[in-house]
Design an enzyme around this catalytic site. Structure first.
Site, PDB file in Angstrom:
ATOM      1  N   SER A 113      -3.768  -6.803   8.902  1.00  0.00           N
ATOM      2  CA  SER A 113      -3.759  -7.060  10.344  1.00  0.00           C
ATOM      3  C   SER A 113      -4.132  -8.501  10.678  1.00  0.00           C
ATOM      4  O   SER A 113      -3.625  -9.050  11.656  1.00  0.00           O
ATOM      5  CB  SER A 113      -4.670  -6.081  11.093  1.00  0.00           C
TER       6      SER A 113
ATOM      7  N   GLY B 126      -6.246   4.197   3.620  1.00  0.00           N
ATOM      8  CA  GLY B 126      -5.414   5.090   4.411  1.00  0.00           C
ATOM      9  C   GLY B 126      -4.880   4.461   5.682  1.00  0.00           C
ATOM     10  O   GLY B 126      -3.788   4.785   6.114  1.00  0.00           O
TER      11      GLY B 126
ATOM     12  N   ASP C  28       0.843  -1.195   0.000  1.00  0.00           N
ATOM     13  CA  ASP C  28       0.000   0.000   0.000  1.00  0.00           C
ATOM     14  C   ASP C  28       0.875   1.241   0.000  1.00  0.00           C
ATOM     15  O   ASP C  28       1.513   1.557   1.008  1.00  0.00           O
ATOM     16  CB  ASP C  28      -0.921   0.000   1.218  1.00  0.00           C
TER      17      ASP C  28
ATOM     18  N   ASP D 262      -9.597  -5.684  -0.819  1.00  0.00           N
ATOM     19  CA  ASP D 262      -8.580  -5.139   0.087  1.00  0.00           C
ATOM     20  C   ASP D 262      -9.252  -4.385   1.231  1.00  0.00           C
ATOM     21  O   ASP D 262      -9.894  -3.365   0.994  1.00  0.00           O
ATOM     22  CB  ASP D 262      -7.703  -4.191  -0.752  1.00  0.00           C
TER      23      ASP D 262
HETATM   24 ZN    ZN Z   1      -4.108  -1.927  -0.774  1.00  0.00          ZN
END
Ligand code: ZN
Length: 200
Positions: free
Chosen positions: A178, A122, A15, A155
């Site tokens: 996570s 984010g 990311d 995602d």
């Molecule tokens: Zn991503």
């Protein structure tokens, strides 16, 4: 070797956040190049950045296998996808949770990966947004209808508990952060839980 690779992951999802398109800052091209040297797995690079078009070359050169741009951020989506493919990298398109599926339908034939965001991009650790399932099903139908073979990736907020439902809706690639790295039993056990859930 990366911990996720040792644990049996198929790909590494990266990311890239710029602090503008999303309120967080993560990997730059240098970090992607370092990851490329550290793993043999495909690097699936997700550009959560403003004006990704200007950065395509640098992430391609850094070793991305897939390079995905946000439909909301690119000024010229067809051109960005073409620039990625021209460099021998697999182009991907993605959309935020509040963006309708229609925004990316025109690009399905031009990509190798369609990414559905199931959290607001984010930050990690957010809950899965259920309406993403409907998007996945609609994109599955749109791809199948046109006999397109792009991967359909999801995602955000994915755990062993919801993985089977997301796959059943038509996803072929699941991104987990996570749920893998914060499992008290470790990444290897976490990935085994995913694989068991997906076998059922
Ligand atoms: Zn991503």
């Amino acid at each position: 070797m990366l911990a996720a690779e040792r644990a049996g992951a198929d790909w590494i999802h990266v990311d890239v956040m710029d602090g503008h398109f999303v309120p967080n800052l993560t990997f730059g091209p240098k970090m992607v190049a370092d990851l490329h040297r550290a793993t043999r797995l495909p690097l699936d690079v997700h550009l959560m950045i403003e004006r990704p078009d200007a950065w395509v070359d640098r992430y391609v050169d850094a070793g991305a296998s897939y390079l995905t741009v946000h439909v909301e951020a690119s000024r010229d989506v067809p051109r960005a996808l073409q620039a990625i493919r021209a460099k021998g990298v697999r182009p991907g398109i993605t959309l935020n949770p509040e963006t309708p599926v229609e925004a990316i339908l025109p690009y399905l034939a031009a990509v190798d990966l369609v990414l559905v965001m199931s959290v607001h991009p984010g930050f990690g650790g957010q809950p899965f947004i259920e309406s993403a399932l409907d998007k996945v099903a609609r994109l599955r139908a749109a791809l199948d209808e046109r006999t397109l073979t792009a991967e359909l990736e999801v995602d955000g907020g994915i755990k062993p508990e919801n993985a089977a439902r997301i796959a059943a809706a038509g996803a072929t690639v699941l991104v987990a952060g996570s749920a893998v790295y914060e499992d008290p039993a470790g990444p290897k056990a976490a990935l085994a839980k995913f694989r068991a859930a997906l076998r059922r």
